[in-house]
Design a protein around this motif. Structure first.
Motif, short mmCIF file in Angstrom:
data_model
loop_
_atom_site.label_atom_id
_atom_site.label_comp_id
_atom_site.label_asym_id
_atom_site.label_seq_id
_atom_site.Cartn_x
_atom_site.Cartn_y
_atom_site.Cartn_z
N ALA A 133 0.84 -1.18 -0.09
CA ALA A 133 -0.01 -0.06 0.01
C ALA A 133 0.93 1.26 -0.05
O ALA A 133 1.71 1.32 0.90
CB ALA A 133 -0.88 -0.07 1.10
N THR A 134 0.55 2.20 -0.94
CA THR A 134 1.29 3.39 -1.07
C THR A 134 0.46 4.66 -1.29
O THR A 134 -0.82 4.49 -1.51
CB THR A 134 2.40 3.37 -2.24
OG1 THR A 134 1.53 3.31 -3.29
CG2 THR A 134 3.49 2.06 -1.88
N VAL A 135 0.94 5.78 -0.73
CA VAL A 135 -0.02 7.05 -1.02
C VAL A 135 0.68 7.78 -1.80
O VAL A 135 2.03 7.80 -1.93
CB VAL A 135 -0.08 7.72 0.21
CG1 VAL A 135 -1.09 6.74 1.16
CG2 VAL A 135 0.90 8.09 1.04
N ASP A 136 0.15 8.89 -2.61
CA ASP A 136 0.82 9.75 -3.58
C ASP A 136 1.52 10.84 -2.97
O ASP A 136 2.27 11.62 -3.86
CB ASP A 136 -0.20 10.13 -4.58
CG ASP A 136 -1.09 11.20 -4.14
OD1 ASP A 136 -1.54 11.01 -2.92
OD2 ASP A 136 -1.43 12.07 -4.99
N LYS A 137 1.17 11.08 -1.77
CA LYS A 137 2.06 12.41 -0.99
C LYS A 137 1.76 12.06 0.34
O LYS A 137 0.90 11.50 0.82
CB LYS A 137 1.29 13.54 -1.55
CG LYS A 137 -0.19 13.83 -1.21
CD LYS A 137 -0.37 15.03 -1.75
CE LYS A 137 -2.05 15.32 -1.63
NZ LYS A 137 -2.86 16.54 -2.51
N ASN A 138 3.11 12.64 1.09
CA ASN A 138 3.29 12.43 2.62
C ASN A 138 4.21 13.57 2.98
O ASN A 138 5.47 13.35 2.64
CB ASN A 138 3.28 11.08 3.06
CG ASN A 138 3.11 11.11 4.63
OD1 ASN A 138 2.99 11.83 5.03
ND2 ASN A 138 3.53 9.66 4.88
N PRO A 139 3.64 14.66 3.59
CA PRO A 139 2.58 15.11 4.06
C PRO A 139 1.49 15.42 3.37
O PRO A 139 1.60 15.83 2.05
CB PRO A 139 2.72 16.19 4.96
CG PRO A 139 4.09 16.97 4.36
CD PRO A 139 4.85 15.85 3.61
N ALA A 140 0.17 15.46 3.67
CA ALA A 140 -0.99 15.69 3.09
C ALA A 140 -1.57 16.96 3.56
O ALA A 140 -1.15 17.47 4.67
CB ALA A 140 -1.84 14.25 3.01
N ILE A 141 -2.65 17.21 2.86
CA ILE A 141 -3.60 18.43 3.54
C ILE A 141 -4.95 18.29 3.69
O ILE A 141 -5.56 17.30 3.14
CB ILE A 141 -3.48 19.60 2.26
CG1 ILE A 141 -1.99 19.83 1.99
CG2 ILE A 141 -4.19 20.80 2.68
CD1 ILE A 141 -1.81 20.71 0.77
N VAL A 142 -5.29 18.64 4.79
CA VAL A 142 -6.79 18.30 5.37
C VAL A 142 -7.36 18.86 4.38
O VAL A 142 -7.58 19.85 3.53
CB VAL A 142 -7.19 19.11 6.65
CG1 VAL A 142 -7.12 20.45 6.47
CG2 VAL A 142 -8.30 18.58 7.43
N ASP A 143 -8.74 18.10 3.98
CA ASP A 143 -9.68 18.30 3.18
C ASP A 143 -9.37 18.27 1.61
O ASP A 143 -10.18 18.49 0.44
CB ASP A 143 -10.42 19.66 3.29
CG ASP A 143 -11.25 19.79 4.64
OD1 ASP A 143 -11.63 18.76 4.92
OD2 ASP A 143 -11.52 20.81 5.03
N GLU A 144 -8.28 17.62 1.33
CA GLU A 144 -7.80 17.26 0.00
C GLU A 144 -7.46 15.97 -0.28
O GLU A 144 -6.95 15.20 0.76
CB GLU A 144 -6.51 18.14 -0.35
CG GLU A 144 -7.09 19.87 -0.28
CD GLU A 144 -5.81 20.65 -0.86
OE1 GLU A 144 -4.95 19.95 -1.41
OE2 GLU A 144 -5.96 21.77 -0.71
#
Length: 545
Positions: free
Chosen positions: A27-38
């Protein structure tokens, strides 16, 4: 003999265990850190062919808004070795700031490693620098009155190429919301990065009082994942990156209308009434229409809320309103509306006239009090008289109406003249049979010079000539009267049908939007009045020969 059943069962269990151990899931995410409500793109990949429902993202709903999930599978063969993969792509939107945990996710019997996701606030500088796409929203007012309109401005900032996208309409309980104008697009450098900005402005009109939350918008779309070069329309390699983000939620306080306010409720920051007249003159000629243009300008109100003005016309003036022209616009974030209307003023007699003052009560939302928009009284002077084309004295003493027939209307007027002569001869013949002398009858006031010309003008639908001839026809029909204008004739006749058709005739010629006039209805009324008038003359002569 060896029993093979336990051996086969053991081999099958071993194969299943080997297959489970062989299934690798990440499992991976496209960005980290992320932004609330996005949105964050969560990608889960299994190195194997598994069922589509093997992954369930609902375990994420406590800390994230979970969007749709897309599934794809791929099979490849290298050196006669077949490899299969299954991929799930899910959009998740963090509900709050801080460090959120994406837990271990299960696909069949395999699990992923947990992910610690740092979520930043919208205004965080680090978050701002890493954004390629984001939403902003602001309102012109956070506290308003019922039916006081305010504006919501939504901006979509793009530093990446937009493949597709849509903005959801804003929502607020108990409010009417509509977009003003078209989208506005421009570019701006923000924190050293060039953004393409798509701006949309809405008018919000609350209908009930209370505390509400304005949900500004929701963006759902896809941007190019390749930041180095623009995506070709023929390329199938760059499938794009899905994006979903939630706009700001804005608190709005809506106050009720004051209980002591009297009149039509018009909450505004400013209302002004202005007028324009032709040139700067204050004297006008009788019979010439005057155009008065009135404009109402208001802030924080929609044009559809602006009222229709009514003017009390003094005796001697008739007023015909034209269709109003309404406009809505935005200036410095505030809603500005205008209503412009022309009024045609037709004088029916000469003299000095005062158009009374017009007041429009409204509620000043800045000062929290009632005020009046005022259109001052206006004095105008009308000079001249309605031209009379027929000398009544001469007409009464002329035995036959041959000389009054105009050459440019010869056909119709000769027909009317012939008809009248036949009628007169028949009437004289009938009088002789009754023993009445010809000499006595020649003094009956039955000349029809004006009537014949009036009929000819009606047949030609010549409204201006009809209006000029009507007073002379009245003087002919009612001996002893001296009508100099249409108003005097109308007051003497006291005939609603005649007044209605006369008003329609004047509106066709002097209204702001002139139109063709047809004489059919007025012609019938005049003919009926002519017959009634002649009968009264004959009765009067018989009683007083």
């Amino acid at each position: 003999m060896v029993n093979s059943t336990p051996v086969m069962a053991g081999l099958f269990s071993l194969l299943v265990s080997i297959q489970a151990m062989a299934l690798n899931v990440t499992a991976t995410v496209d960005k980290n850190p992320a932004i609330v409500d996005e949105s964050v793109v969560l990608t889960v990949i299994a190195d194997g062919s598994v069922a589509a429902d093997a992954f369930d993202p609902s375990v994420l709903e406590q800390d994230f808004v979970v969007g749709g999930t897309s599934i794809s599978s791929q099979t490849s063969m290298v050196n006669f070795k077949t490899t299969r993969t299954t991929q799930w792509t899910t959009l998740i939107i963090p509900r709050k700031t801080g460090v959120l945990t994406i837990p271990a996710l299960t696909v069949d019997d395999a699990t992923t490693k947990p992910i610690q996701l740092q979520v930043l606030a919208q205004g965080d500088k680090t978050a701002q620098q890493q954004k390629d796409i984001y939403l902003t929203a602001d309102v012109s007012k956070h506290e308003v009155y019922v039916q006081q309109q305010f504006t919501l401005t939504v901006r979509l900032h793009l530093a990446a190429e937009l493949i597709r996208g849509s903005l959801a309409e804003p929502k607020m309980t108990g409010a009417e919301i509509k977009q003003i104008g078209e989208n506005n697009e421009y570019s701006q450098i923000i924190e050293g990065k060039r953004f393409r900005i798509i701006e949309r402005v809405y008018a919000v009109k609350p209908q009930t009082s209370g505390k509400f939350v304005l949900h500004s918008t929701m963006f759902d779309g896809e941007i190019s994942a390749n930041k180095q070069q623009r995506r070709s329309v023929f390329s199938s390699l760059d499938r794009g990156k899905p994006v979903r983000m939630k706009g700001q939620e804005i608190d709005i306080q809506v106050n009720a209308a004051p209980a002591d306010f009297i009149g039509e409720w018009l909450p505004s920051e400013l209302i002004v009434i202005e007028e324009n007249w032709p040139d700067v003159q204050s004297e006008y000629e009788l019979g010439e229409p005057i155009t008065r243009t009135v404009k109402i300008t208001a802030a924080a109100l929609g044009a559809e809320q602006l009222p229709d003005l009514e003017f009390n016309a003094p005796d001697g003036l008739k007023i015909y309103p034209d269709q109003a022209d309404v406009k809505n616009g935005v200036q410095k974030g505030a809603l500005i509306s205008q209503k412009t209307q022309d009024f045609a003023i037709v004088p029916t007699k000469s003299g000095t006239f005062v158009l009374p003052e017009v007041t429009l009560p409204w509620f000043n939302t800045q000062l929290n009090r009632m005020e009046l928009a005022v259109l001052p009284a206006k004095t105008i002077v009308v000079k001249g008289a309605v031209p009379v084309n027929i000398d009544n004295t001469t007409a009464m003493n002329t035995p036959l109406p041959v000389q009054v027939v105009e050459q440019n209307n010869t056909t119709l007027q000769w027909l009317f003249l012939a008809g009248w002569l036949l009628t007169a001869m028949a009437w004289l013949y009938q009088a002789k049979l009754k023993g009445r002398s010809f000499k006595r009858e020649t003094f009956v006031p039955s000349t029809k010079h004006a009537y014949l010309k009036l009929m000819a003008a009606c047949k030609q639908n010549n409204g201006q000539q009809v209006m000029a001839l009507l007073p002379a026809w009245g003087n002919e029909l009612f001996p002893g009267q001296n009508f100099s204008n249409l108003q005097q004739l109308s007051q003497h006749l006291q005939n609603d049908d005649f007044d209605k058709q006369l008003s329609h005739l004047q509106h066709c010629y002097y209204g702001a939007q002139q139109q063709a006039w047809h004489s059919d209805k007025l012609l019938k009324i005049i003919s009926r009045l002519q017959t009634q008038g002649e009968q009264q003359q004959h009765i009067a002569f018989a009683i007083n020969p």
